[in-house]
Design an enzyme around this catalytic site. Structure first.
Site, PDB file in Angstrom:
ATOM      1  N   SER A  39       0.829  -1.215   0.000  1.00 37.25           N
ATOM      2  CA  SER A  39       0.000   0.000   0.000  1.00 37.25           C
ATOM      3  C   SER A  39       0.857   1.256   0.000  1.00 37.25           C
ATOM      4  O   SER A  39       0.479   2.279  -0.577  1.00 37.25           O
ATOM      5  CB  SER A  39      -0.916   0.011   1.227  1.00 37.25           C
TER       6      SER A  39
ATOM      7  N   ALA B  41       1.850   2.347  -3.623  1.00 36.79           N
ATOM      8  CA  ALA B  41       0.835   2.690  -4.629  1.00 36.79           C
ATOM      9  C   ALA B  41       1.012   4.129  -5.094  1.00 36.79           C
ATOM     10  O   ALA B  41       1.058   5.052  -4.289  1.00 36.79           O
ATOM     11  CB  ALA B  41      -0.559   2.492  -4.049  1.00 36.79           C
TER      12      ALA B  41
ATOM     13  N   GLY C 116      -3.452   5.978  -6.861  1.00 34.14           N
ATOM     14  CA  GLY C 116      -4.416   6.491  -5.890  1.00 34.14           C
ATOM     15  C   GLY C 116      -5.573   5.542  -5.673  1.00 34.14           C
ATOM     16  O   GLY C 116      -5.458   4.336  -5.889  1.00 34.14           O
TER      17      GLY C 116
ATOM     18  N   GLU D 241      -7.160   7.116 -15.379  1.00 31.05           N
ATOM     19  CA  GLU D 241      -6.262   5.988 -15.592  1.00 31.05           C
ATOM     20  C   GLU D 241      -6.869   5.048 -16.622  1.00 31.05           C
ATOM     21  O   GLU D 241      -8.058   5.125 -16.954  1.00 31.05           O
ATOM     22  CB  GLU D 241      -5.973   5.259 -14.273  1.00 31.05           C
TER      23      GLU D 241
ATOM     24  N   HIS E  15       1.756  -5.401 -14.612  1.00 31.17           N
ATOM     25  CA  HIS E  15       1.661  -3.971 -14.909  1.00 31.17           C
ATOM     26  C   HIS E  15       2.457  -3.722 -16.179  1.00 31.17           C
ATOM     27  O   HIS E  15       3.577  -4.211 -16.328  1.00 31.17           O
ATOM     28  CB  HIS E  15       2.226  -3.147 -13.755  1.00 31.17           C
TER      29      HIS E  15
ATOM     30  N   ARG F 293      -5.053  -3.126 -18.524  1.00 29.54           N
ATOM     31  CA  ARG F 293      -3.661  -3.510 -18.276  1.00 29.54           C
ATOM     32  C   ARG F 293      -3.251  -4.790 -18.978  1.00 29.54           C
ATOM     33  O   ARG F 293      -2.131  -4.911 -19.472  1.00 29.54           O
ATOM     34  CB  ARG F 293      -3.439  -3.677 -16.770  1.00 29.54           C
TER      35      ARG F 293
ATOM     36  N   HIS G  85       2.465  -7.436 -10.888  1.00 24.57           N
ATOM     37  CA  HIS G  85       2.078  -6.298 -10.069  1.00 24.57           C
ATOM     38  C   HIS G  85       0.992  -6.621  -9.047  1.00 24.57           C
ATOM     39  O   HIS G  85       0.963  -6.035  -7.967  1.00 24.57           O
ATOM     40  CB  HIS G  85       1.586  -5.177 -10.983  1.00 24.57           C
TER      41      HIS G  85
ATOM     42  N   ARG H 224      -7.805  -6.789 -12.777  1.00 21.83           N
ATOM     43  CA  ARG H 224      -8.149  -5.669 -11.899  1.00 21.83           C
ATOM     44  C   ARG H 224      -8.156  -4.340 -12.651  1.00 21.83           C
ATOM     45  O   ARG H 224      -7.233  -4.022 -13.395  1.00 21.83           O
ATOM     46  CB  ARG H 224      -7.145  -5.578 -10.742  1.00 21.83           C
TER      47      ARG H 224
ATOM     48  N   SER I  64      -7.756  -1.405  -6.185  1.00 20.91           N
ATOM     49  CA  SER I  64      -7.204  -2.225  -5.099  1.00 20.91           C
ATOM     50  C   SER I  64      -7.170  -1.477  -3.773  1.00 20.91           C
ATOM     51  O   SER I  64      -7.493  -2.054  -2.724  1.00 20.91           O
ATOM     52  CB  SER I  64      -5.800  -2.718  -5.461  1.00 20.91           C
TER      53      SER I  64
END
Length: 498
Positions: A45, A48, A51, A116, A228, A270, A334, A369, A374
């Site tokens: 965390s 990251a 955000g 994103e 990633h 991704r 990732h 994801r 996350s």
């Protein structure tokens, strides 16, 4: 053996990232938090960059965020989990603001929201540009330190879950100590560091998953490992690969090869961008992220080092000036969408065991994801676990001192994982990986988790989301796989005692 009787009956939270601290802060009773490093260091965390995704923009709503999440999950999301967790996004932002998280703002009122990849709206709340995880965690750490009822044990990890007749009765620690408890909350991160050159902290090797599986808990979606697209392509000497955030492409950076040619749509999900880069590299190309202001097809609105100071510093430490030259990138492991199977209260199939964060599998992410979901899931599910524990029966704890399990191995299988269960997979590679790891799994946690990933990937004879079989590229009817150790040829509660 030393039994920590002071903590007998207290909830034990294994992990001190966002999910673990959210659970601790929402509990209404004393608890113990196991932190493998000093609080705040090395938690995923903290790393990251992008955000926390939440539908709070003036042009956004929860229904749109749900739609984007389902699309990224490629048919395998649990819709109930998506609706519950995504729907909790606005309230999560409100609580984090109340707890002192200094999200970036536009002017004096509204939050500054980033776009994103695979999001249809700008909805990523961030802190200090690309320091979002650290900014959120620092606020929660301050809250934890202000509450005497939360006891943090630094340098301590969970090694085994002691279960009797299908119920948690205590936990063994790496110190050789035992805490008798009916309540264990796993929040110990994913399994990315099983692979070579992952972006995950080196401690994220899935040992919490292994402990849960050995105690009899079900796992789910283990084959879905997210790469990633843009880790920094430099030699790290085995250390964690520096990450170039999704937000950089969202801000206008483009992917090019050594000839300066763009070869893919940077704002796809991704899994698609990672596969495009992997294929281009297999054809002999190098890949770069061009984030120079005014130099790309889109162009960043401001100088890179001002917009992404942390990433710029990481690049410069490797001799790259992102303000003046393209950044060499490659895909890297990732995030793990699979984990301990839970319901929407975070309950695992083993009574007394809960899981939240990356170690858990709620069904939110499906096969892939969506970026920045996350941190949202970690906070919301940490809260959900705490509420469930708060509202459950407070059993009087009684447990005789159990025999101490033998210490299990944790060998390195990074190269084998990359080769057998990487971005592009096939039956031969997966069978070779499973054949190599399964005989080692009884006494090695890393081998156990790797074998579970390989076995699940062999079972899924299709390509979907982050799981891409070059020998089975067509998709079949969507189905999620839940399984226990028996499904990979091992006995449940596979623990050898000293």
């Amino acid at each position: 053996m030393m039994t920590l009787t002071r903590f007998a009956g207290w909830p034990v939270i294994a992990g001190a990232g966002l999910a673990g601290l959210s659970a601790a802060l929402h509990l209404d009773r004393p608890c113990v938090v196991l932190s493998p490093t000093p609080l705040g260091e090395e938690a995923a965390s903290m790393l990251a960059q992008g955000g926390l995704a939440a539908a709070i923009g003036h042009d956004d709503d929860v229904a749109l965020h749900i739609r984007d999440t389902l699309a990224a999950g490629d048919g395998l999301c649990d819709r109930r989990a998506v609706e519950a967790i995504i729907g909790a996004g606005p309230s999560a932002i409100e609580t984090l603001l109340d707890w002192g998280v200094a999200f970036n703002r536009k002017g004096s009122s509204s939050l500054d929201l980033h776009l994103e990849a695979a999001h249809s709206r700008a909805r990523i709340a961030h802190v200090r540009g690309d320091g979002s995880g650290a900014g959120i965690m620092q606020a929660l750490i301050a809250q934890v330190k202000s509450l005497p009822r939360i006891v943090v044990l630094d340098g301590v990890t969970l090694e085994h879950i002691h279960a009797v007749e299908g119920r948690v009765r205590g936990v063994w620690l790496n110190t050789g100590q035992f805490i008798p408890t009916n309540t264990c909350i796993l929040a110990c991160g994913g399994a990315g560091a099983l692979y070579a050159g992952a972006t995950s902290p080196n401690s994220n090797t899935g040992r919490g998953l292994a402990a849960a599986a050995r105690a009899g808990a079900q796992l789910a979606d283990m084959e879905f490992v997210q790469f990633h697209p843009t880790a920094l392509d430099v030699e790290t000497g085995g250390a964690r690969s520096p990450l170039i955030s999704e937000a950089v492409r969202g801000a206008g950076a483009v992917l090019i090869d050594e000839t300066g040619t763009r070869f893919t749509d940077e704002l796809q999900s991704r899994d698609r961008v990672s596969r495009a880069i992997a294929r281009h590299r297999l054809e002999g190309h190098r890949v770069f992220l061009d984030a120079r202001s005014g130099k790309t097809g889109k162009g960043l609105k401001q100088i890179f080092s001002r917009q992404f100071p942390g990433i710029a510093l990481s690049c410069r430490q490797h001799g790259i000036d992102p303000d003046r030259e393209p950044i060499p990138v490659r895909p890297a492991v990732h995030y793990h969408m699979g984990g301990v199977a839970t319901d929407l209260h975070g309950r695992a199939s083993l009574a007394g065991l809960w899981a939240c964060g990356e170690v858990a599998c709620t069904g939110l992410h499906g096969a892939n994801r969506l970026a920045s979901n996350s941190l949202l899931e970690a906070f919301v599910m940490g809260r959900a676990v705490a509420w469930d524990v708060n509202n459950g029966p407070r059993e009087r704890h009684s447990c005789q001192d159990p025999s101490r399990p033998a210490r299990l191995g944790a060998a390195s299988f990074g190269q084998q994982m990359d080769k057998g269960a990487g971005i592009l997979r096939d039956q031969d590679g997966l069978e070779a990986l499973a054949t190599y790891l399964t005989p080692l799994a009884d006494r090695d946690d890393h081998a156990l988790v790797g074998a579970a990933i390989a076995s699940a990937a062999l079972r899924r004879r299709e390509s979907r989301g982050s799981h891409w079989r070059v020998d089975c590229q067509g998709a079949t009817e969507a189905e999620r796989f839940h399984f226990t150790l028996k499904d990979i040829g091992l006995q449940e509660r596979s623990i050898v005692y000293a």
